[in-house]
Design an enzyme around this catalytic site. Structure first.
Site, PDB file in Angstrom:
ATOM      1  N   HIS A 347       0.807  -1.231   0.000  1.00  0.00           N
ATOM      2  CA  HIS A 347       0.000   0.000   0.000  1.00  0.00           C
ATOM      3  C   HIS A 347       0.829   1.265   0.000  1.00  0.00           C
ATOM      4  O   HIS A 347       0.276   2.350   0.132  1.00  0.00           O
ATOM      5  CB  HIS A 347      -0.909   0.054   1.236  1.00  0.00           C
ATOM      6  CG  HIS A 347      -1.939  -1.016   1.286  1.00  0.00           C
ATOM      7  ND1 HIS A 347      -3.221  -0.849   0.812  1.00  0.00           N
ATOM      8  CD2 HIS A 347      -1.880  -2.285   1.752  1.00  0.00           C
ATOM      9  CE1 HIS A 347      -3.905  -1.964   0.999  1.00  0.00           C
ATOM     10  NE2 HIS A 347      -3.110  -2.851   1.559  1.00  0.00           N
ATOM     11  N   LYS A 537      -9.101  13.222   4.634  1.00  0.00           N
ATOM     12  CA  LYS A 537      -8.159  12.095   4.676  1.00  0.00           C
ATOM     13  C   LYS A 537      -7.186  12.334   5.818  1.00  0.00           C
ATOM     14  O   LYS A 537      -7.168  13.427   6.395  1.00  0.00           O
ATOM     15  CB  LYS A 537      -7.399  11.969   3.351  1.00  0.00           C
ATOM     16  CG  LYS A 537      -6.766  13.270   2.856  1.00  0.00           C
ATOM     17  CD  LYS A 537      -6.127  13.118   1.494  1.00  0.00           C
ATOM     18  CE  LYS A 537      -7.108  13.191   0.368  1.00  0.00           C
ATOM     19  NZ  LYS A 537      -7.208  12.045  -0.476  1.00  0.00           N
ATOM     20  N   ARG A 538      -6.386  11.332   6.146  1.00  0.00           N
ATOM     21  CA  ARG A 538      -5.317  11.516   7.131  1.00  0.00           C
ATOM     22  C   ARG A 538      -4.494  12.738   6.767  1.00  0.00           C
ATOM     23  O   ARG A 538      -4.307  13.020   5.588  1.00  0.00           O
ATOM     24  CB  ARG A 538      -4.357  10.322   7.056  1.00  0.00           C
ATOM     25  CG  ARG A 538      -4.664   9.210   7.941  1.00  0.00           C
ATOM     26  CD  ARG A 538      -3.629   8.112   7.965  1.00  0.00           C
ATOM     27  NE  ARG A 538      -3.007   7.685   6.741  1.00  0.00           N
ATOM     28  CZ  ARG A 538      -1.701   7.808   6.487  1.00  0.00           C
ATOM     29  NH1 ARG A 538      -0.899   8.382   7.356  1.00  0.00           N
ATOM     30  NH2 ARG A 538      -1.196   7.344   5.370  1.00  0.00           N
ATOM     31  N   LYS A 543       0.152  13.975   1.259  1.00  0.00           N
ATOM     32  CA  LYS A 543      -1.224  14.193   0.778  1.00  0.00           C
ATOM     33  C   LYS A 543      -1.476  15.679   0.519  1.00  0.00           C
ATOM     34  O   LYS A 543      -2.458  16.068  -0.071  1.00  0.00           O
ATOM     35  CB  LYS A 543      -2.221  13.627   1.786  1.00  0.00           C
ATOM     36  CG  LYS A 543      -2.083  12.102   1.960  1.00  0.00           C
ATOM     37  CD  LYS A 543      -3.111  11.530   2.914  1.00  0.00           C
ATOM     38  CE  LYS A 543      -2.868  10.070   3.251  1.00  0.00           C
ATOM     39  NZ  LYS A 543      -3.476   9.118   2.313  1.00  0.00           N
ATOM     40  N   THR A 645      -8.967   6.043  -1.968  1.00  0.00           N
ATOM     41  CA  THR A 645     -10.296   5.448  -2.134  1.00  0.00           C
ATOM     42  C   THR A 645     -11.356   6.523  -1.891  1.00  0.00           C
ATOM     43  O   THR A 645     -12.461   6.435  -2.430  1.00  0.00           O
ATOM     44  CB  THR A 645     -10.516   4.277  -1.148  1.00  0.00           C
ATOM     45  OG1 THR A 645     -10.086   4.694   0.149  1.00  0.00           O
ATOM     46  CG2 THR A 645      -9.753   3.053  -1.553  1.00  0.00           C
ATOM     47  N   LYS A 649     -15.088   7.445  -3.786  1.00  0.00           N
ATOM     48  CA  LYS A 649     -16.376   7.704  -3.113  1.00  0.00           C
ATOM     49  C   LYS A 649     -16.916   9.069  -3.521  1.00  0.00           C
ATOM     50  O   LYS A 649     -18.098   9.222  -3.825  1.00  0.00           O
ATOM     51  CB  LYS A 649     -16.188   7.679  -1.583  1.00  0.00           C
ATOM     52  CG  LYS A 649     -15.753   6.337  -1.043  1.00  0.00           C
ATOM     53  CD  LYS A 649     -15.235   6.447   0.394  1.00  0.00           C
ATOM     54  CE  LYS A 649     -14.421   5.205   0.733  1.00  0.00           C
ATOM     55  NZ  LYS A 649     -13.581   5.374   1.934  1.00  0.00           N
TER      56      LYS A 649
HETATM   57  C1  G1P Z   1      -3.215   3.637   2.157  1.00  0.00           C
HETATM   58  C2  G1P Z   1      -2.633   4.314   0.942  1.00  0.00           C
HETATM   59  C3  G1P Z   1      -3.760   4.741   0.002  1.00  0.00           C
HETATM   60  C4  G1P Z   1      -4.589   3.513  -0.362  1.00  0.00           C
HETATM   61  C5  G1P Z   1      -5.039   2.781   0.880  1.00  0.00           C
HETATM   62  C6  G1P Z   1      -5.725   1.475   0.546  1.00  0.00           C
HETATM   63  O1  G1P Z   1      -4.144   4.475   2.797  1.00  0.00           O
HETATM   64  O2  G1P Z   1      -1.867   5.412   1.314  1.00  0.00           O
HETATM   65  O3  G1P Z   1      -3.242   5.325  -1.148  1.00  0.00           O
HETATM   66  O4  G1P Z   1      -5.710   3.877  -1.112  1.00  0.00           O
HETATM   67  O5  G1P Z   1      -3.921   2.485   1.728  1.00  0.00           O
HETATM   68  O6  G1P Z   1      -4.951   0.730  -0.342  1.00  0.00           O
HETATM   69  P1  G1P Z   1      -3.908   5.595   3.901  1.00  0.00           P
HETATM   70  O7  G1P Z   1      -3.529   4.835   5.110  1.00  0.00           O
HETATM   71  O8  G1P Z   1      -2.866   6.507   3.399  1.00  0.00           O
HETATM   72  O9  G1P Z   1      -5.199   6.309   4.062  1.00  0.00           O
END
Ligand code: G1P
Length: 797
Positions: A347, A537-538, A543, A645, A649
């Site tokens: 990931h 998002k985080r 990001k 993701t 959405k």
């Molecule tokens: C992480 C990755 C993100 C990906 C997600 C699921 O999420 O950074 O790109 O879509 O895993 O595969 P995050 O923990 O950064 O939100």
């Protein structure tokens, strides 16, 4: 009368009698408790489980995080009884939506990785793909976020299941015993005996995952307990929870979820959590497999163990240990079983996020496992020697070794021990091969795959956006909830004025609903006519919330300087948490909040610009924000966001993406059509060039007046109550380091934002684009992702 209706009515009678009240007198909390208990009973009694294995194996999804969100509404919908419950409540003067608000989100994850795991469980249950989710039963989920007086993030514990959490039940029959520390006796040749110093018990809690018209299968969460305490000082390399004592209670093992700042700290307790999770899960998988009369050799034929990132990597040597020491298989036989059973999903490419454990620590904590890892490393050495010539060998070994410089590299362990490795969006999977694991790609041909992430339409459209769902129901033939590609049917309606009006009215209604939430949460009355521009998002530098921040400052300054100029009104909404130890991310949160305070109280901004930071981002809050979005901010530096993701959405709910060519944005742009998104910024290739030429952010600062003025506003006290030094670290980082090229993308981002404003003024064209985003993105259903896993990875060996 349906059996659920009977259950509902008879249980209500009993519930009220026991409390000496009439149904009309029940509080919202009591209604929630009642409905949750009845639906749990219905799930357990009447929903089918154990789907047959047709062409795929059973999936054991190992993840340290499952961000499942509220379950009651989802379960009622998937049980097909949502309307019945709604009607019963209406008769008693209650609204189901209010009752569902009583549920607390179990925040057992940090962000995308954990939420993806939850979407996949939903899709597997909906597609009748046999599966068990294995995770940890953290006593405290991710912290609750509050915003302090100075705009700073404050953290509070989140004991999510302390009072009442009816969706789970204790599986006393599934207890496991897990050893730590001690010594290993070498008996002869390949034979070893591990004598652990302590043993901790793993207790199982099951949360049934209810699929849409599918089956129910467990999310099994392990919690630690022990009759004796253990001396943590033996391993301690950190200050776990500021433990006063050197002796800690084993239940503390699963007390907290570690926050993710994409930076590995090497805390012993985290490694203990990982091993505990894996040991309990592997034992449970083998127990079930053998109970069906199958042999160990048949394991890969019937089971696959999918590793969600490297956090469960230690499951590989654990399965080896059990096969070698407990079942006395030869190394070759054990390895042949093991390496056909595991599959690994990567990931992240961020080097600082790739897990590596101190080898000495692993040896102390898991002395038998380190012997196994050494052997794996030695076997690998032979393979690399055979594949690469003398000139190539040093580099290839440097890339592929599992053990290097007294570190255990978990991603490497995963690649070596798995039959399949996948990235989570096409561009990411390509980079996994070209940049992260090129030597492995040569060594293990055919092992690398792509499975682009997806999101469940049940939660992210059907449940979160009931008005849009009703419109889709009207115009789409067939059940789009189960086959999201059916949304293509609305494509021809994108230009239809009546459909456009209906679609637009729904967006407006959702914006009003979010406006209410914002007012309740932070007391800000927002302009419902503004563009709702969303970044949720985080918080992490890659990001690039800071890029959004700088553009808002520049916009503020521009409006101040040109009060007469017409402005397309904009509301910027942020939500997200920063890891408590991640100073720069916390500074960005603070700057946004202080900027919001200035802008929202400035009369010159009235009707033009507003900023809202919604605290404590979680799944249930996302469900309220996403349907109301006009613009979706996906602005990571190209090559850094594996997939994303939230981007899916938001776009499915009709938001226009402003984004870089990163992660799944690339595929979203392809499916939606480039004219229905706004792309800006450097590409993976041009970032490479930029760096090769010696990227110097200061040059951008010096040459771009708009950018310089925006950054300077962070140092003149404007957004810090006169404190000129509050953001020193952030500003220094941007001007002198800028590892994520924020300054290099600023001008192009600003132009893209102006393009958004221009497009929004033509509402007909805007709505058409929004509709096409909904119509064309059916491929981003997690059902499609699961089907890809089924055909590319989980098919029977
Ligand atoms: C992480 C990755 C993100 C990906 C997600 C699921 O999420 O950074 O790109 O879509 O895993 O595969 P995050 O923990 O950064 O939100």
């Amino acid at each position: 009368m349906s059996s659920f209706q009977t259950l509902l009515e008879t249980s209500l009678k009993t519930y009220c009698e026991e409390r000496f009240v009439q149904p009309e007198q029940l509080t919202d909390r009591q209604w929630y408790q009642f409905i949750a208990e009845v639906s749990q009973q219905a799930v357990l009694q009447s929903f089918p489980h154990n789907p047959p294995l047709v062409s795929t194996r059973k999936v054991n999804y190992l993840s340290m995080e499952f961000l499942i969100g509220r379950l009651l509404g989802n379960n009622l919908m998937n049980l097909g009884v949502y309307d019945q419950v709604q009607q019963l409540l209406a008769k008693c003067g209650k609204n189901l939506v209010d009752i569902l608000e009583q549920e607390r989100d179990p925040s057992l994850g940090n962000g995308g990785l954990g939420r993806l795991a939850a979407c996949y469980l939903d899709s597997m249950a909906s597609l009748s793909q046999a599966a068990v989710g294995y995770g940890l039963h953290y006593q405290y989920g991710l912290f609750k976020q509050l915003i302090g007086y100075h705009g700073e993030q404050l953290e509070r514990g989140d004991a999510w299941n302390r009072d009442f959490y009816p969706q789970q039940y204790h599986r006393a029959d599934l207890q496991q015993k897990v050893g730590f520390g001690g010594q290993v006796v070498h008996l002869q040749d390949d034979k070893y005996q591990w004598q652990p110093e302590w043993e901790i018990f793993g207790e199982a809690f099951d949360l049934p995952v209810v699929g849409y018209k599918g089956v129910q299968q467990p999310l099994r969460l392990w919690q630690g307990y022990s009759e004796t305490d253990f001396d943590f000082a033996v391993f301690n390399d950190g200050d776990y929870l500021h433990a006063e004592s050197r002796v800690i209670d084993a239940s503390k093992l699963t007390k907290v979820l570690y926050p993710n700042d994409n930076h590995q700290e090497g805390k012993a307790l985290r490694l203990m959590q990982q091993y505990f999770h894996c040991a309990c899960s592997i034992a449970d998988i083998l127990r079930q497999h053998l109970a069906q009369g199958r042999s160990l050799e048949q394991l890969p034929e019937f089971e696959v163990i999918q590793l969600n990132d490297t956090h469960p990597a230690i499951a590989i040597p654990e399965l080896m240990r059990v096969l070698l020491d407990q079942y006395e298989l030869s190394w070759e036989k054990a390895w042949s079983i093991c390496s056909k059973t595991f599959a690994y999903t990567n990931h992240t490419l961020l080097p600082e996020a790739l897990e590596q454990w101190d080898q000495t620590l692993v040896a102390k904590l898991l002395p038998r496992h380190i012997i196994i890892i050494e052997r794996i490393n030695n076997e690998l050495h032979h393979l690399v020697k055979a594949e690469f010539n003398e000139d190539e060998f040093a580099q290839a070994w440097y890339e592929t070794a599992v053990l290097m410089d007294n570190r255990v590299r978990m991603a490497n362990l995963c690649v070596v021990g798995s039959f399949a490795v996948n990235g989570v969006a096409q561009i990411h999977s390509d980079l996994v091969v070209s940049d992260l694991f090129p030597a492995y790609a040569r060594l293990f041909k055919g092992r690398f795959h792509n499975v682009t992430n997806g999101v469940t339409p049940r939660r992210w459209i059907r449940q979160a956006n009931p008005a849009l769902s009703a419109l889709l129901d009207q115009h789409v033939k067939g059940d789009w909830t189960k086959d999201l590609e059916l949304l293509r049917q609305i494509e021809p309606l994108a230009k239809d004025p009546q459909f456009q009006r209906a679609y637009q009215a729904i967006k407006q209604q959702n914006k009003q609903a979010l406006a209410q939430v914002i007012e309740q949460e932070i007391g800000l009355k927002v302009n419902g006519e503004a563009i709702f521009d969303i970044q949720i998002k985080r918080f992490h530098e890659y990001k690039r919330q800071q890029l959004n921040l700088l553009n808002i400052i520049a916009t503020y300054q521009e409006i101040k300087a040109n009060p007469e100029q017409a402005v397309v009104p904009r509301l910027f909404v942020f939500a997200g948490k920063a890891a408590p130890g991640y100073f720069l991310a916390k500074q960005i949160i603070q700057a946004i909040n202080n900027l919001a305070a200035t802008i929202n109280s400035d009369p010159d901004m009235q009707g033009k610009l507003q900023v809202a930071f919604l605290p404590d981002y979680r799944v249930s809050l996302a469900e309220k924000i996403i349907p109301a979005a006009d613009v979706s901010e996906q602005i990571s530096l190209a090559g850094k966001e594996a997939s994303g993701t939230g981007n899916m959405k938001l776009a499915l709910n009709g938001a226009i993406t402003i984004g870089t060519l990163d992660g799944a944005n690339v595929e979203i742009a392809e499916f939606a059509g480039e004219e229905n998104v706004v792309i800006f910024g450097h590409t993976v290739e041009s970032v490479r060039e930029l760096r090769a030429n010696g990227y110097n952010p200061r040059e951008y600062y010096e040459q771009d007046d708009v950018l310089r003025n925006a950054i300077d506003a962070l140092t003149d006290g404007s957004f810090a109550n006169g404190d000129q030094h509050r953001y020193d670290a952030l500003v220094d980082n941007l001007i002198n380091h800028d590892p994520f090229c924020t300054l290099a993308d600023f001008a192009s981002y600003r132009a893209a934002q102006q393009e958004i404003a221009k497009r929004y003024q033509n509402q007909t064209a805007w709505v058409e684009s929004a509709i096409l985003n909904t119509a064309r993105l059916g491929a981003f259903s997690s059902d499609r992702s699961i089907r890809d896993y089924q055909t590319r990875i989980w098919k029977k060996a």
